[in-house]
Design a protein around this motif. Sequence first.
Motif, PDB file in Angstrom:
ATOM      1  N   GLY A 121       0.730  -0.820  -0.232  1.00 33.88           N
ATOM      2  CA  GLY A 121       0.000   0.550   0.423  1.00 33.88           C
ATOM      3  C   GLY A 121       0.274   1.801   0.041  1.00 33.88           C
ATOM      4  O   GLY A 121       1.662   1.686   0.994  1.00 33.88           O
ATOM      5  N   ILE A 122       0.579   2.067  -0.996  1.00 30.36           N
ATOM      6  CA  ILE A 122       1.762   3.463  -1.252  1.00 30.36           C
ATOM      7  C   ILE A 122       0.462   4.559  -1.167  1.00 30.36           C
ATOM      8  O   ILE A 122      -0.101   4.719  -1.971  1.00 30.36           O
ATOM      9  N   ALA A 141      -3.176  -2.756  -8.110  1.00 32.38           N
ATOM     10  CA  ALA A 141      -4.402  -3.461  -8.449  1.00 32.38           C
ATOM     11  C   ALA A 141      -5.044  -2.604  -7.966  1.00 32.38           C
ATOM     12  O   ALA A 141      -6.447  -2.789  -7.991  1.00 32.38           O
ATOM     13  N   GLY A 142      -5.084  -1.150  -7.371  1.00 36.98           N
ATOM     14  CA  GLY A 142      -6.512  -0.218  -6.903  1.00 36.98           C
ATOM     15  C   GLY A 142      -5.836   0.947  -6.214  1.00 36.98           C
ATOM     16  O   GLY A 142      -5.551   1.015  -5.884  1.00 36.98           O
ATOM     17  N   VAL A 157      -4.466   6.038  -0.793  1.00 33.94           N
ATOM     18  CA  VAL A 157      -3.629   4.831  -0.989  1.00 33.94           C
ATOM     19  C   VAL A 157      -3.576   3.990  -1.876  1.00 33.94           C
ATOM     20  O   VAL A 157      -4.825   3.479  -2.762  1.00 33.94           O
ATOM     21  N   SER A 158      -2.532   3.433  -2.884  1.00 34.28           N
ATOM     22  CA  SER A 158      -2.705   2.592  -4.107  1.00 34.28           C
ATOM     23  C   SER A 158      -2.215   1.700  -3.715  1.00 34.28           C
ATOM     24  O   SER A 158      -1.726   1.458  -2.807  1.00 34.28           O
ATOM     25  N   PHE A 159      -3.312   0.249  -4.260  1.00 37.18           N
ATOM     26  CA  PHE A 159      -1.820  -1.170  -3.300  1.00 37.18           C
ATOM     27  C   PHE A 159      -1.269  -1.841  -4.978  1.00 37.18           C
ATOM     28  O   PHE A 159      -2.111  -1.265  -6.482  1.00 37.18           O
ATOM     29  N   TYR A 160      -0.261  -2.214  -4.516  1.00 39.13           N
ATOM     30  CA  TYR A 160       0.105  -3.374  -5.868  1.00 39.13           C
ATOM     31  C   TYR A 160       0.269  -4.381  -4.698  1.00 39.13           C
ATOM     32  O   TYR A 160       0.548  -4.958  -4.653  1.00 39.13           O
ATOM     33  N   GLN A 161       0.580  -5.491  -6.488  1.00 43.89           N
ATOM     34  CA  GLN A 161       0.609  -6.389  -5.410  1.00 43.89           C
ATOM     35  C   GLN A 161       1.605  -7.186  -6.786  1.00 43.89           C
ATOM     36  O   GLN A 161       1.779  -6.650  -8.051  1.00 43.89           O
TER      37      GLN A 161
END
Length: 165
Positions: A121-122, A141-142, A157-161
């Motif tokens: 989470g960034i 991811a969103g 907060v943008s989420f990366y996976q």
Amino acid sequence: MSEITVRNAHLSDLPALLAIYNHVVRTSAATFDLEEQTLEQREKWFHKFTGRYPLIVAEQDGAVIGYATISMFREKQAYQQTGESSIYIHHEHHGKGLGKLLMNELIALARENDFHVLIAGITQGNDASVQLHKRLGFEWAGTFREVGYKFDQFQDVSFYQLILK
């Protein structure tokens, strides 16, 4: 510059970890803690990292200059193959490749510990972290809009996976 080593964190590293983290609390929206943590609070936090949830540090000349963790993404059992990564670098060591070094080790540990997915989470505006994660194969991811409030403004907060296997 002398060599940087990555190793498991020791309880004796806690003052350095606390100093790194509290600097981020004071100066950045990368964490949503609004008040600096105490050594006692961080000691409780430290003990969460056992078994397949690592806490690693980067050390140079005997000083801890960054750290990274994999923590539980959510408590329900169906999420046990997903971990959430966090990384914090001492402010005097940004831009030196330390994030990549720690994240590569964290990804290797995630694979060794049989995780299927790593989540990051960034907070919006942390472009260096976004670029690091993208270079390491993480995909967007969103974005959760306005989910935190820090420095007198709402933060996204943008989420990366990264799917590991």
